[in-house]
Design a protein around this motif. Structure first.
Motif, PDB file in Angstrom:
ATOM      1  N   ALA A 197      23.581  -0.758   2.490  1.00  0.00           N
ATOM      2  CA  ALA A 197      24.001  -2.159   2.589  1.00  0.00           C
ATOM      3  C   ALA A 197      23.444  -2.984   1.438  1.00  0.00           C
ATOM      4  O   ALA A 197      24.143  -3.837   0.871  1.00  0.00           O
ATOM      5  N   ALA A 198      22.184  -2.743   1.068  1.00  0.00           N
ATOM      6  CA  ALA A 198      21.580  -3.481  -0.048  1.00  0.00           C
ATOM      7  C   ALA A 198      22.314  -3.174  -1.356  1.00  0.00           C
ATOM      8  O   ALA A 198      22.525  -4.070  -2.182  1.00  0.00           O
ATOM      9  N   THR A 199      22.716  -1.917  -1.537  1.00  0.00           N
ATOM     10  CA  THR A 199      23.489  -1.563  -2.733  1.00  0.00           C
ATOM     11  C   THR A 199      24.806  -2.322  -2.775  1.00  0.00           C
ATOM     12  O   THR A 199      25.204  -2.850  -3.824  1.00  0.00           O
ATOM     13  N   TYR A 200      25.487  -2.392  -1.631  1.00  0.00           N
ATOM     14  CA  TYR A 200      26.771  -3.099  -1.574  1.00  0.00           C
ATOM     15  C   TYR A 200      26.596  -4.589  -1.890  1.00  0.00           C
ATOM     16  O   TYR A 200      27.432  -5.192  -2.563  1.00  0.00           O
ATOM     17  N   ILE A 201      25.498  -5.162  -1.419  1.00  0.00           N
ATOM     18  CA  ILE A 201      25.263  -6.599  -1.640  1.00  0.00           C
ATOM     19  C   ILE A 201      24.973  -6.898  -3.114  1.00  0.00           C
ATOM     20  O   ILE A 201      25.511  -7.849  -3.683  1.00  0.00           O
ATOM     21  N   VAL A 202      24.118  -6.076  -3.741  1.00  0.00           N
ATOM     22  CA  VAL A 202      23.692  -6.380  -5.112  1.00  0.00           C
ATOM     23  C   VAL A 202      24.634  -5.803  -6.167  1.00  0.00           C
ATOM     24  O   VAL A 202      24.475  -6.108  -7.363  1.00  0.00           O
ATOM     25  N   TYR A 203      25.609  -4.998  -5.764  1.00  0.00           N
ATOM     26  CA  TYR A 203      26.466  -4.325  -6.747  1.00  0.00           C
ATOM     27  C   TYR A 203      27.199  -5.307  -7.674  1.00  0.00           C
ATOM     28  O   TYR A 203      27.291  -5.048  -8.899  1.00  0.00           O
ATOM     29  N   PRO A 204      27.746  -6.430  -7.179  1.00  0.00           N
ATOM     30  CA  PRO A 204      28.380  -7.380  -8.102  1.00  0.00           C
ATOM     31  C   PRO A 204      27.413  -7.912  -9.168  1.00  0.00           C
ATOM     32  O   PRO A 204      27.787  -8.044 -10.337  1.00  0.00           O
ATOM     33  N   PHE A 205      26.157  -8.207  -8.755  1.00  0.00           N
ATOM     34  CA  PHE A 205      25.155  -8.665  -9.731  1.00  0.00           C
ATOM     35  C   PHE A 205      24.812  -7.538 -10.717  1.00  0.00           C
ATOM     36  O   PHE A 205      24.633  -7.784 -11.915  1.00  0.00           O
ATOM     37  N   TYR A 206      24.728  -6.329 -10.201  1.00  0.00           N
ATOM     38  CA  TYR A 206      24.457  -5.159 -11.054  1.00  0.00           C
ATOM     39  C   TYR A 206      25.553  -4.989 -12.107  1.00  0.00           C
ATOM     40  O   TYR A 206      25.271  -4.707 -13.277  1.00  0.00           O
ATOM     41  N   PHE A 264      17.351  -0.544 -14.045  1.00  0.00           N
ATOM     42  CA  PHE A 264      15.913  -0.812 -14.068  1.00  0.00           C
ATOM     43  C   PHE A 264      15.612  -2.213 -13.538  1.00  0.00           C
ATOM     44  O   PHE A 264      14.696  -2.398 -12.727  1.00  0.00           O
ATOM     45  N   ILE A 265      16.384  -3.203 -13.969  1.00  0.00           N
ATOM     46  CA  ILE A 265      16.141  -4.595 -13.555  1.00  0.00           C
ATOM     47  C   ILE A 265      16.394  -4.769 -12.065  1.00  0.00           C
ATOM     48  O   ILE A 265      15.549  -5.311 -11.330  1.00  0.00           O
ATOM     49  N   ILE A 266      17.573  -4.309 -11.589  1.00  0.00           N
ATOM     50  CA  ILE A 266      17.921  -4.475 -10.173  1.00  0.00           C
ATOM     51  C   ILE A 266      16.958  -3.700  -9.278  1.00  0.00           C
ATOM     52  O   ILE A 266      16.467  -4.221  -8.266  1.00  0.00           O
ATOM     53  N   SER A 267      16.656  -2.460  -9.661  1.00  0.00           N
ATOM     54  CA  SER A 267      15.730  -1.646  -8.854  1.00  0.00           C
ATOM     55  C   SER A 267      14.340  -2.267  -8.837  1.00  0.00           C
ATOM     56  O   SER A 267      13.650  -2.245  -7.808  1.00  0.00           O
ATOM     57  N   GLY A 268      13.912  -2.826  -9.982  1.00  0.00           N
ATOM     58  CA  GLY A 268      12.606  -3.478 -10.041  1.00  0.00           C
ATOM     59  C   GLY A 268      12.525  -4.688  -9.125  1.00  0.00           C
ATOM     60  O   GLY A 268      11.518  -4.882  -8.424  1.00  0.00           O
ATOM     61  N   ILE A 269      13.589  -5.504  -9.121  1.00  0.00           N
ATOM     62  CA  ILE A 269      13.608  -6.694  -8.254  1.00  0.00           C
ATOM     63  C   ILE A 269      13.561  -6.282  -6.787  1.00  0.00           C
ATOM     64  O   ILE A 269      12.776  -6.823  -5.995  1.00  0.00           O
ATOM     65  N   VAL A 270      14.410  -5.313  -6.403  1.00  0.00           N
ATOM     66  CA  VAL A 270      14.452  -4.861  -5.002  1.00  0.00           C
ATOM     67  C   VAL A 270      13.121  -4.222  -4.607  1.00  0.00           C
ATOM     68  O   VAL A 270      12.618  -4.448  -3.496  1.00  0.00           O
ATOM     69  N   THR A 271      12.530  -3.430  -5.508  1.00  0.00           N
ATOM     70  CA  THR A 271      11.232  -2.804  -5.213  1.00  0.00           C
ATOM     71  C   THR A 271      10.150  -3.859  -5.021  1.00  0.00           C
ATOM     72  O   THR A 271       9.322  -3.768  -4.105  1.00  0.00           O
ATOM     73  N   ILE A 301       7.997  -4.380  -1.624  1.00  0.00           N
ATOM     74  CA  ILE A 301       6.526  -4.318  -1.550  1.00  0.00           C
ATOM     75  C   ILE A 301       5.965  -5.596  -0.932  1.00  0.00           C
ATOM     76  O   ILE A 301       5.044  -5.546  -0.098  1.00  0.00           O
ATOM     77  N   LEU A 302       6.529  -6.743  -1.309  1.00  0.00           N
ATOM     78  CA  LEU A 302       6.105  -8.008  -0.704  1.00  0.00           C
ATOM     79  C   LEU A 302       6.370  -8.002   0.801  1.00  0.00           C
ATOM     80  O   LEU A 302       5.557  -8.500   1.587  1.00  0.00           O
ATOM     81  N   PHE A 303       7.518  -7.431   1.190  1.00  0.00           N
ATOM     82  CA  PHE A 303       7.833  -7.331   2.617  1.00  0.00           C
ATOM     83  C   PHE A 303       6.795  -6.480   3.343  1.00  0.00           C
ATOM     84  O   PHE A 303       6.319  -6.840   4.424  1.00  0.00           O
ATOM     85  N   LEU A 304       6.434  -5.337   2.748  1.00  0.00           N
ATOM     86  CA  LEU A 304       5.433  -4.461   3.374  1.00  0.00           C
ATOM     87  C   LEU A 304       4.090  -5.171   3.489  1.00  0.00           C
ATOM     88  O   LEU A 304       3.420  -5.086   4.529  1.00  0.00           O
ATOM     89  N   LEU A 305       3.699  -5.894   2.429  1.00  0.00           N
ATOM     90  CA  LEU A 305       2.445  -6.655   2.496  1.00  0.00           C
ATOM     91  C   LEU A 305       2.524  -7.747   3.547  1.00  0.00           C
ATOM     92  O   LEU A 305       1.570  -8.003   4.287  1.00  0.00           O
ATOM     93  N   GLY A 306       3.707  -8.387   3.638  1.00  0.00           N
ATOM     94  CA  GLY A 306       3.889  -9.422   4.652  1.00  0.00           C
ATOM     95  C   GLY A 306       3.783  -8.877   6.049  1.00  0.00           C
ATOM     96  O   GLY A 306       3.169  -9.487   6.934  1.00  0.00           O
ATOM     97  N   PHE A 350      18.633   3.428  -1.930  1.00  0.00           N
ATOM     98  CA  PHE A 350      19.181   2.323  -2.727  1.00  0.00           C
ATOM     99  C   PHE A 350      19.415   2.755  -4.168  1.00  0.00           C
ATOM    100  O   PHE A 350      20.500   2.532  -4.727  1.00  0.00           O
ATOM    101  N   TYR A 351      18.423   3.393  -4.780  1.00  0.00           N
ATOM    102  CA  TYR A 351      18.559   3.793  -6.177  1.00  0.00           C
ATOM    103  C   TYR A 351      19.646   4.857  -6.344  1.00  0.00           C
ATOM    104  O   TYR A 351      20.464   4.793  -7.274  1.00  0.00           O
ATOM    105  N   ALA A 352      19.661   5.848  -5.434  1.00  0.00           N
ATOM    106  CA  ALA A 352      20.666   6.911  -5.520  1.00  0.00           C
ATOM    107  C   ALA A 352      22.077   6.363  -5.326  1.00  0.00           C
ATOM    108  O   ALA A 352      23.009   6.746  -6.043  1.00  0.00           O
ATOM    109  N   THR A 353      22.242   5.451  -4.356  1.00  0.00           N
ATOM    110  CA  THR A 353      23.559   4.866  -4.104  1.00  0.00           C
ATOM    111  C   THR A 353      23.995   3.981  -5.262  1.00  0.00           C
ATOM    112  O   THR A 353      25.169   3.998  -5.657  1.00  0.00           O
ATOM    113  N   LEU A 354      23.067   3.208  -5.818  1.00  0.00           N
ATOM    114  CA  LEU A 354      23.396   2.340  -6.955  1.00  0.00           C
ATOM    115  C   LEU A 354      23.793   3.172  -8.174  1.00  0.00           C
ATOM    116  O   LEU A 354      24.742   2.819  -8.893  1.00  0.00           O
TER     117      LEU A 354
END
Length: 339
Positions: free
Chosen positions: A35-44, A58-65, A69-74, A146-150
């Protein structure tokens, strides 16, 4: 020949069972990764046209990563306390909601939510408190999917269409289009808009001193939930916050009200939302509500996506059945007129 067929059927069933047992605990991160791949694909695609394919990935994967990580810390630091606060907020909210005079159908939905949501929150609280390593593993799976699907999005799209049967290809294409419409309307518009309002409310609650970080996150989550309901909305949260601030400082209450009107409701509903929904199919708020909350009750967190898609597919099948039956009814009508 029959024996060979039975052996192959048994072998296929065993393989499907083993795959299901392997992936059962990872269905949620896999579905969210797709689902995340489908959402960000137009921006990609836009970034890819400017900087090239490797840099875009690299840019899209870095932003999502980074967000992951922030979510996990949260979750590790705040979400446990936030869920406790949310449990208290929801209990008060449902008590207030039960006192409202609404149609019987909505009253039944609210009663079911009042019963199911505290149980789900209790399960989530235990899950996130006791299973942080498991959540980290699911996050790794999410990022890998996400990375494999993208990386293989174009190839996967071609493969999906190539697997459609030639005899009922039109029905298969219609089902795929219905899934796209539902995901666009639910994820890219409705849920995204609700989550953004929840984030702004959480920031407002913290900045104006209405709550600590955990309480502000809980208020933001509740605001996003209220935005999904057809009768009430997230504006209730900033109104409650303004009332609380009024007893402390009328000036702060006025400033917070202006903040709520500008970032939560009603100004964004008349300025930003029409632009988001302009070129997308509309999904009934009741259908989306039943799909999201019914999906959560049935499947857990992954039901946010699976619930609305399942209902959307059902409507697509009903439309296809109508198209098949319409010529038959017309031919019967012509035949009866001839007789």
């Amino acid at each position: 020949m029959e024996r060979e067929k039975i052996v192959w059927i048994v072998l296929v069933l065993i393989i499907i069972f083993l795959v299901w047992k392997t992936l059962k605990e990872l269905i949620t991160p896999i579905v969210y990764g797709i689902a995340a791949t489908y959402i960000v694909y137009p921006f990609y695609n836009r970034i890819r046209n400017k900087v090239g394919n490797p840099w875009a990935k690299f840019i899209i994967s870095g932003i999502v990563t980074g967000f992951s990580i922030l979510f996990l810390l949260g979750v590790t630091l705040w979400i446990t306390d936030a869920l406790k606060n949310l449990y208290i907020y929801l209990d008060s909210f449902f008590s207030w909601l039960g006192a409202l005079r609404v149609p019987q159908a909505l009253s039944a939905v609210f009663d079911a939510m009042a019963t199911s949501f505290p149980e789900k929150l209790r399960d989530l609280l235990l899950k996130y408190t006791l299973s942080i390593p498991k959540l980290a593993l699911q996050l790794i799976v999410f990022l890998a999917v996400f990375y494999a699907t993208l990386s293989n999005a174009d190839f996967l799209a071609e493969e999906i269409y190539s697997l459609l049967p030639s005899t009922n290809r039109r029905l298969g294409e219609k089902l795929i289009e219905k899934v796209k419409e539902t995901v666009d309307a639910i994820l890219k518009t409705w849920l995204f808009f609700s989550i953004m309002k929840g984030m702004f409310l959480a920031i407002g609650f913290y900045i104006f001193g209405l709550s600590n970080v955990a309480g502000a996150i809980a208020a933001g989550i509740l605001c996003a939930i209220l935005e999904l309901l057809p009768v009430v909305g997230g504006w209730i949260m900033w109104v409650v916050g303004a009332i609380i601030l009024w007893h402390r400082s009328p000036l702060l209450a006025i400033l917070f009200s202006l903040y709520g009107i500008t970032t939560i409701s009603p100004l964004p509903d008349y300025t930003i939302k029409p632009k988001l929904t302009k070129h997308r199919a509309k999904v009934s708020s009741v259908v989306a509500l039943v799909g999201i909350f019914g999906g959560i009750m049935a499947f857990g967190a992954v039901g946010i996506i699976l619930g609305p898609i399942a209902i959307g597919l059902l409507f697509a099948l009903i439309d296809a059945w109508k198209e098949i039956e319409r010529p038959k009814r017309l031919s019967k009508a012509h035949h009866s007129q001839d007789v």
